[in-house]
Design a protein around this motif. Sequence first.
Motif, PDB file in Angstrom:
ATOM      1  N   LYS A  22       0.802  -1.116  -0.132  1.00 27.44           N
ATOM      2  CA  LYS A  22       0.061  -0.009  -0.014  1.00 27.44           C
ATOM      3  C   LYS A  22       0.922   1.403   0.067  1.00 27.44           C
ATOM      4  CE  LYS A  22      -1.641   1.536   3.925  1.00 27.44           C
ATOM      5  NZ  LYS A  22      -1.558   2.916   4.377  1.00 27.44           N
ATOM      6  N   ASN A  23       1.747   1.343   0.945  1.00 28.30           N
ATOM      7  CA  ASN A  23       2.688   2.601   0.942  1.00 28.30           C
ATOM      8  C   ASN A  23       3.517   2.677  -0.011  1.00 28.30           C
ATOM      9  OD1 ASN A  23       1.145   2.888   3.270  1.00 28.30           O
ATOM     10  ND2 ASN A  23       2.719   2.409   4.516  1.00 28.30           N
ATOM     11  N   ARG A 121       0.299  14.062  13.225  1.00 32.31           N
ATOM     12  CA  ARG A 121       0.496  13.927  11.791  1.00 32.31           C
ATOM     13  C   ARG A 121       0.899  15.358  10.885  1.00 32.31           C
ATOM     14  NH1 ARG A 121      -0.863   8.491  10.359  1.00 32.31           N
ATOM     15  NH2 ARG A 121       0.569   8.748   8.852  1.00 32.31           N
ATOM     16  N   PRO A 122       1.718  16.271  11.583  1.00 37.04           N
ATOM     17  CA  PRO A 122       1.768  17.487  10.694  1.00 37.04           C
ATOM     18  C   PRO A 122       2.430  17.206   9.560  1.00 37.04           C
ATOM     19  CG  PRO A 122       3.217  17.325  12.764  1.00 37.04           C
ATOM     20  CD  PRO A 122       2.288  16.218  12.630  1.00 37.04           C
ATOM     21  N   VAL A 123       2.588  18.148   8.493  1.00 38.24           N
ATOM     22  CA  VAL A 123       3.100  18.193   7.261  1.00 38.24           C
ATOM     23  C   VAL A 123       4.259  19.338   7.120  1.00 38.24           C
ATOM     24  CG1 VAL A 123       1.611  16.700   6.006  1.00 38.24           C
ATOM     25  CG2 VAL A 123       1.275  19.157   6.221  1.00 38.24           C
ATOM     26  N   GLU A 124       4.514  19.895   8.150  1.00 34.09           N
ATOM     27  CA  GLU A 124       5.334  21.346   7.908  1.00 34.09           C
ATOM     28  C   GLU A 124       6.705  20.805   7.333  1.00 34.09           C
ATOM     29  OE1 GLU A 124       5.470  19.726  11.000  1.00 34.09           O
ATOM     30  OE2 GLU A 124       7.470  19.608  11.218  1.00 34.09           O
ATOM     31  N   GLN A 125       7.034  19.460   7.462  1.00 30.64           N
ATOM     32  CA  GLN A 125       8.524  19.431   6.765  1.00 30.64           C
ATOM     33  C   GLN A 125       8.366  19.376   5.432  1.00 30.64           C
ATOM     34  OE1 GLN A 125      11.634  19.075   8.348  1.00 30.64           O
ATOM     35  NE2 GLN A 125       9.995  19.762  10.056  1.00 30.64           N
ATOM     36  N   THR A 162      11.016  11.612   7.601  1.00 33.59           N
ATOM     37  CA  THR A 162       9.561  11.567   7.114  1.00 33.59           C
ATOM     38  C   THR A 162       9.404  10.841   5.873  1.00 33.59           C
ATOM     39  OG1 THR A 162       7.717  12.919   6.307  1.00 33.59           O
ATOM     40  CG2 THR A 162       9.847  14.002   6.554  1.00 33.59           C
ATOM     41  N   VAL A 163       8.753   9.804   5.912  1.00 32.60           N
ATOM     42  CA  VAL A 163       8.580   8.972   4.948  1.00 32.60           C
ATOM     43  C   VAL A 163       7.789   9.743   3.449  1.00 32.60           C
ATOM     44  CG1 VAL A 163       7.385   6.866   3.797  1.00 32.60           C
ATOM     45  CG2 VAL A 163       8.483   6.698   6.044  1.00 32.60           C
ATOM     46  N   THR A 164       6.448  10.186   3.948  1.00 33.92           N
ATOM     47  CA  THR A 164       5.830  11.025   2.792  1.00 33.92           C
ATOM     48  C   THR A 164       6.593  12.329   2.298  1.00 33.92           C
ATOM     49  OG1 THR A 164       4.387  11.492   4.292  1.00 33.92           O
ATOM     50  CG2 THR A 164       3.553   9.657   2.992  1.00 33.92           C
ATOM     51  N   ASP A 316       4.891   0.311  11.865  1.00 36.25           N
ATOM     52  CA  ASP A 316       3.725  -0.429  11.366  1.00 36.25           C
ATOM     53  C   ASP A 316       3.557  -1.932  11.814  1.00 36.25           C
ATOM     54  OD1 ASP A 316       3.609   1.200   8.147  1.00 36.25           O
ATOM     55  OD2 ASP A 316       3.006   1.844  10.299  1.00 36.25           O
ATOM     56  N   ILE A 338       8.057   6.519  17.041  1.00 37.16           N
ATOM     57  CA  ILE A 338       7.806   7.295  15.733  1.00 37.16           C
ATOM     58  C   ILE A 338       6.371   8.215  15.965  1.00 37.16           C
ATOM     59  CG2 ILE A 338       7.163   7.210  13.281  1.00 37.16           C
ATOM     60  CD1 ILE A 338       9.985   6.056  13.817  1.00 37.16           C
ATOM     61  N   PHE A 339       5.162   7.459  16.558  1.00 36.85           N
ATOM     62  CA  PHE A 339       4.067   8.348  16.624  1.00 36.85           C
ATOM     63  C   PHE A 339       3.695   8.631  18.118  1.00 36.85           C
ATOM     64  CE2 PHE A 339       2.942   8.886  12.540  1.00 36.85           C
ATOM     65  CZ  PHE A 339       3.269   7.647  11.639  1.00 36.85           C
ATOM     66  N   ARG A 382      -3.312  -0.697  11.871  1.00 30.62           N
ATOM     67  CA  ARG A 382      -2.572  -1.740  12.384  1.00 30.62           C
ATOM     68  C   ARG A 382      -3.024  -2.245  13.696  1.00 30.62           C
ATOM     69  NH1 ARG A 382      -0.599  -2.560   7.312  1.00 30.62           N
ATOM     70  NH2 ARG A 382       0.319  -0.706   6.299  1.00 30.62           N
TER      71      ARG A 382
END
Length: 427
Positions: A22-23, A121-125, A162-164, A316, A338-339, A382
């Motif tokens: 999926k990822n 889950r911020p996306v500032e990066q 960060t993966v994404t 995961d 991680i989370f 998960r």
Amino acid sequence: MEQLQITGGKSLYGELEIAGAKNAALPILCASLLSAEPLEISNVPDLHDVATLCRLLAQMGVKIERTPHHIYLDAKSLTSTTAPYDLVKTMRASILVLGPLLARFGEARVSLPGGCAIGSRPVEQHIKGLEAMGAKITIEEGYIHAMASRLKGARIVTDMITVTGTENLLMAATLADGQTIIENAAREPEVSNLAYLLNAMGARISGIGSDRLVIDGVTELHGVTAANPAATIIADRIEVGTFLCAVAATSGEVVLKNAYSAVQPFWLDCLDAVIDKLRQAGAEIETHSSYCKIKMNQRARAVSFRTQEFPGFPTDMQAQLMAVNCTAQGSSTMIETIFENRFMHVNELRRLGADIMVDGHTAVCQGVEKLTGAPIMATDLRASASLVIAALCAQGQTKIERIYHLDRGYESMEKKLGLLGAQIERV
Ligand code: EPZ
């Protein structure tokens, strides 16, 4: 609302075909936005999240032809560069359209993905990296609005791995003017699957698999047909790990096969950390080029672990190995690095009789002889896999509610487990 009904206590025997990851599929489908020529992708998993992303891309004007495991995408002419809230809120990975839209069309409006059960889950990066490449980005009414005549190569050091974030910046950099260096890049195999596909499209990426990606921008990317091995999604290492944990918890003997091993000869190398832990727990695991086999005919020994970015133990897989620890011999300490909120499955496991104590990022589990079936509720992808594993080795019947979480990331889990002898049905 559909539920899974499981009667535990059955050992698992047989063999299964592993689906595509999926990822890896989600960023690779977004890569179609980078080219005016079509992309053909094979070994795509048949999942809700893939369907959601296809809906989002189609809404933008991408022409899509889809069979369960094969997708043809043509982003020659888009009608919109907006990713609306109603779709993004159901799947955070929609943020992966931001980099490609900005790189090829110079503009993107992407709803800020909300948080989810496992964290804010911020996306500032993602934003910081695109600004480093010259994008003008504002946040208006819950939307990221990004503009750039043409992105410029830059050296980017993300504050954390960060993966994404790595995937968004990698895709953006392929069409930027000049060279981009991404330091602190994520090394997950799914990032590499994307990078090799981008190179097959004409991108110039080096350092694939390392934490330093170097991208020399080009003016355009061309299409790729499914005949190109780079257009094949890698086997889902988390699905493999999940089924390995299911056998480790219930006992039995199972073979997990990868039909695409000819083009993915080292597909199991990416699971070293998980296989090592399950061997410590007492499972016999053989790895071969096209399959792996697990044998478990004893009560598992408790194993402690700490989640880490790849190649460490994957976050995961944390919930799934915790389920094995619930009935293992001894106590285990599990640290989620991680989370910030990825222990939602603990309260549900406790309802089955598990003895787990959580203190911040650390969970300590005392293995019990047996769990007892009860009605429980899935909270995230998960975590729901963890509840299935626990229910498979609990005595009596367990009903798991909100299993739409499970369908986001696993292709008909109950059918696959049923083939292995589990007493499980969707009601
Ligand atoms: C990807 O999520 C995966 N999703 C997740 O899989 C996986 O758990 C995660 O990577 C970690 O391996 C996809 O690939 C679609 P991150 P992602 O950015 O990219 C913080 C599953 O079950 N962070 O690597 O969103 C973040 O909050 C899903 O299949 C920032 O603070 O994860 C987290 O604490 C769940 N700011 C940590 O970094 C940012 O700008 C790692 O997040 C980005 C991330």
